[in-house]
Design a protein around this motif. Sequence first.
Motif, PDB file in Angstrom:
ATOM      1  N   TRP A   6       0.828  -1.211   0.000  1.00 24.52           N
ATOM      2  CA  TRP A   6       0.000   0.000   0.000  1.00 24.52           C
ATOM      3  C   TRP A   6       0.856   1.252   0.000  1.00 24.52           C
ATOM      4  CZ3 TRP A   6      -4.234   1.750  -1.637  1.00 24.52           C
ATOM      5  CH2 TRP A   6      -4.690   2.994  -1.244  1.00 24.52           C
ATOM      6  N   LYS A   7       1.989   1.224   0.699  1.00 24.56           N
ATOM      7  CA  LYS A   7       2.871   2.391   0.741  1.00 24.56           C
ATOM      8  C   LYS A   7       3.451   2.696  -0.637  1.00 24.56           C
ATOM      9  CE  LYS A   7       4.014   2.337   5.590  1.00 24.56           C
ATOM     10  NZ  LYS A   7       5.037   2.428   6.602  1.00 24.56           N
ATOM     11  N   LEU A   8       3.490   1.704  -1.509  1.00 26.06           N
ATOM     12  CA  LEU A   8       3.941   1.919  -2.885  1.00 26.06           C
ATOM     13  C   LEU A   8       2.776   2.276  -3.802  1.00 26.06           C
ATOM     14  CD1 LEU A   8       6.433  -1.068  -3.223  1.00 26.06           C
ATOM     15  CD2 LEU A   8       6.999   1.342  -2.868  1.00 26.06           C
ATOM     16  N   VAL A   9       1.661   1.581  -3.644  1.00 26.39           N
ATOM     17  CA  VAL A   9       0.510   1.779  -4.529  1.00 26.39           C
ATOM     18  C   VAL A   9      -0.134   3.143  -4.319  1.00 26.39           C
ATOM     19  CG1 VAL A   9      -1.832   0.961  -5.047  1.00 26.39           C
ATOM     20  CG2 VAL A   9       0.031  -0.681  -4.799  1.00 26.39           C
ATOM     21  N   GLY A  10      -0.351   3.537  -3.076  1.00 25.38           N
ATOM     22  CA  GLY A  10      -1.015   4.813  -2.792  1.00 25.38           C
ATOM     23  C   GLY A  10      -0.318   6.007  -3.429  1.00 25.38           C
ATOM     24  N   PRO A  11       0.946   6.231  -3.107  1.00 27.14           N
ATOM     25  CA  PRO A  11       1.655   7.359  -3.727  1.00 27.14           C
ATOM     26  C   PRO A  11       1.840   7.193  -5.241  1.00 27.14           C
ATOM     27  CG  PRO A  11       2.766   6.684  -1.732  1.00 27.14           C
ATOM     28  CD  PRO A  11       1.708   5.656  -2.006  1.00 27.14           C
ATOM     29  N   GLY A  12       2.024   5.956  -5.682  1.00 26.76           N
ATOM     30  CA  GLY A  12       2.157   5.719  -7.129  1.00 26.76           C
ATOM     31  C   GLY A  12       0.903   6.137  -7.874  1.00 26.76           C
ATOM     32  N   ALA A  13      -0.251   5.798  -7.306  1.00 28.21           N
ATOM     33  CA  ALA A  13      -1.519   6.187  -7.909  1.00 28.21           C
ATOM     34  C   ALA A  13      -1.655   7.708  -7.928  1.00 28.21           C
ATOM     35  CB  ALA A  13      -2.680   5.559  -7.146  1.00 28.21           C
ATOM     36  N   ALA A  14      -1.217   8.358  -6.867  1.00 27.85           N
ATOM     37  CA  ALA A  14      -1.302   9.817  -6.805  1.00 27.85           C
ATOM     38  C   ALA A  14      -0.420  10.474  -7.862  1.00 27.85           C
ATOM     39  CB  ALA A  14      -0.907  10.302  -5.419  1.00 27.85           C
ATOM     40  N   VAL A  15       0.750   9.923  -8.096  1.00 30.34           N
ATOM     41  CA  VAL A  15       1.659  10.478  -9.112  1.00 30.34           C
ATOM     42  C   VAL A  15       1.043  10.335 -10.501  1.00 30.34           C
ATOM     43  CG1 VAL A  15       3.889  10.140 -10.246  1.00 30.34           C
ATOM     44  CG2 VAL A  15       3.757  10.193  -7.755  1.00 30.34           C
ATOM     45  N   ALA A  17      -2.131   9.986 -11.221  1.00 38.00           N
ATOM     46  CA  ALA A  17      -3.294  10.876 -11.288  1.00 38.00           C
ATOM     47  C   ALA A  17      -2.870  12.319 -11.513  1.00 38.00           C
ATOM     48  CB  ALA A  17      -4.110  10.769 -10.006  1.00 38.00           C
ATOM     49  N   GLY A  18      -1.818  12.739 -10.843  1.00 33.08           N
ATOM     50  CA  GLY A  18      -1.327  14.100 -11.016  1.00 33.08           C
ATOM     51  C   GLY A  18      -0.870  14.379 -12.436  1.00 33.08           C
ATOM     52  N   ALA A  19      -0.168  13.420 -13.029  1.00 29.64           N
ATOM     53  CA  ALA A  19       0.314  13.595 -14.407  1.00 29.64           C
ATOM     54  C   ALA A  19      -0.848  13.664 -15.389  1.00 29.64           C
ATOM     55  CB  ALA A  19       1.263  12.459 -14.769  1.00 29.64           C
ATOM     56  N   VAL A  20      -1.807  12.763 -15.230  1.00 28.06           N
ATOM     57  CA  VAL A  20      -2.971  12.761 -16.114  1.00 28.06           C
ATOM     58  C   VAL A  20      -3.779  14.038 -15.922  1.00 28.06           C
ATOM     59  CG1 VAL A  20      -5.163  11.592 -16.598  1.00 28.06           C
ATOM     60  CG2 VAL A  20      -3.075  10.247 -16.282  1.00 28.06           C
ATOM     61  N   ALA A  21      -3.972  14.441 -14.683  1.00 25.65           N
ATOM     62  CA  ALA A  21      -4.742  15.645 -14.404  1.00 25.65           C
ATOM     63  C   ALA A  21      -4.063  16.893 -14.955  1.00 25.65           C
ATOM     64  CB  ALA A  21      -4.962  15.789 -12.905  1.00 25.65           C
ATOM     65  N   ASN A  22      -2.744  16.931 -14.905  1.00 27.28           N
ATOM     66  CA  ASN A  22      -2.018  18.075 -15.448  1.00 27.28           C
ATOM     67  C   ASN A  22      -2.273  18.210 -16.951  1.00 27.28           C
ATOM     68  OD1 ASN A  22      -0.300  20.289 -15.445  1.00 27.28           O
ATOM     69  ND2 ASN A  22       1.519  19.041 -15.746  1.00 27.28           N
ATOM     70  N   ARG A  23      -2.226  17.091 -17.648  1.00 30.48           N
ATOM     71  CA  ARG A  23      -2.501  17.124 -19.096  1.00 30.48           C
ATOM     72  C   ARG A  23      -3.947  17.532 -19.363  1.00 30.48           C
ATOM     73  NH1 ARG A  23      -0.069  12.035 -22.073  1.00 30.48           N
ATOM     74  NH2 ARG A  23      -0.022  13.485 -23.798  1.00 30.48           N
ATOM     75  N   LEU A  24      -4.877  16.992 -18.558  1.00 32.09           N
ATOM     76  CA  LEU A  24      -6.287  17.332 -18.712  1.00 32.09           C
ATOM     77  C   LEU A  24      -6.512  18.820 -18.440  1.00 32.09           C
ATOM     78  CD1 LEU A  24      -9.263  16.520 -19.070  1.00 32.09           C
ATOM     79  CD2 LEU A  24      -9.300  15.989 -16.637  1.00 32.09           C
ATOM     80  N   THR A  25      -5.874  19.339 -17.406  1.00 36.49           N
ATOM     81  CA  THR A  25      -6.027  20.747 -17.064  1.00 36.49           C
ATOM     82  C   THR A  25      -5.576  21.635 -18.226  1.00 36.49           C
ATOM     83  OG1 THR A  25      -5.645  20.237 -14.741  1.00 36.49           O
ATOM     84  CG2 THR A  25      -5.420  22.534 -15.381  1.00 36.49           C
ATOM     85  N   LYS A  26      -4.457  21.297 -18.830  1.00 39.93           N
ATOM     86  CA  LYS A  26      -3.959  22.089 -19.962  1.00 39.93           C
ATOM     87  C   LYS A  26      -4.934  22.047 -21.130  1.00 39.93           C
ATOM     88  CE  LYS A  26       0.904  21.815 -18.762  1.00 39.93           C
ATOM     89  NZ  LYS A  26       2.223  21.263 -19.089  1.00 39.93           N
TER      90      LYS A  26
END
Length: 94
Positions: A6-15, A17-26
């Motif tokens: 979980w300590k790997l999956v949780g932050p990995g999922a956040a990273v 999501a952040g990358a995808v969201a950044n592209r979507l935001t642009k």
Amino acid sequence: MSPIVWKLVGPGAAVVAGAVANRLTKKVWVTATKSQPPANPEDPDVGWKEAVAWALASGAIIGVSRLLVERQAAVLYRKATGEQPPGLEGGQAA
């Protein structure tokens, strides 16, 4: 599945999501404004209105995207293990 996973999956999922969201935001910004988003909103040459609008839009989209992905990762963890991920136990308000 161990808490280490979980300590790997949780932050990995956040990273991710952040990358995808950044592209979507642009893409949303370009569609809405017909211009490119500010490369650096902190630059004094960027107008206040544009800088604040970019900060609000990007913060909201990235925040919601992270929430959605992290919640889904927690659901998958719970399905795999039968229990909540470490740190998410007792998450409901009384």
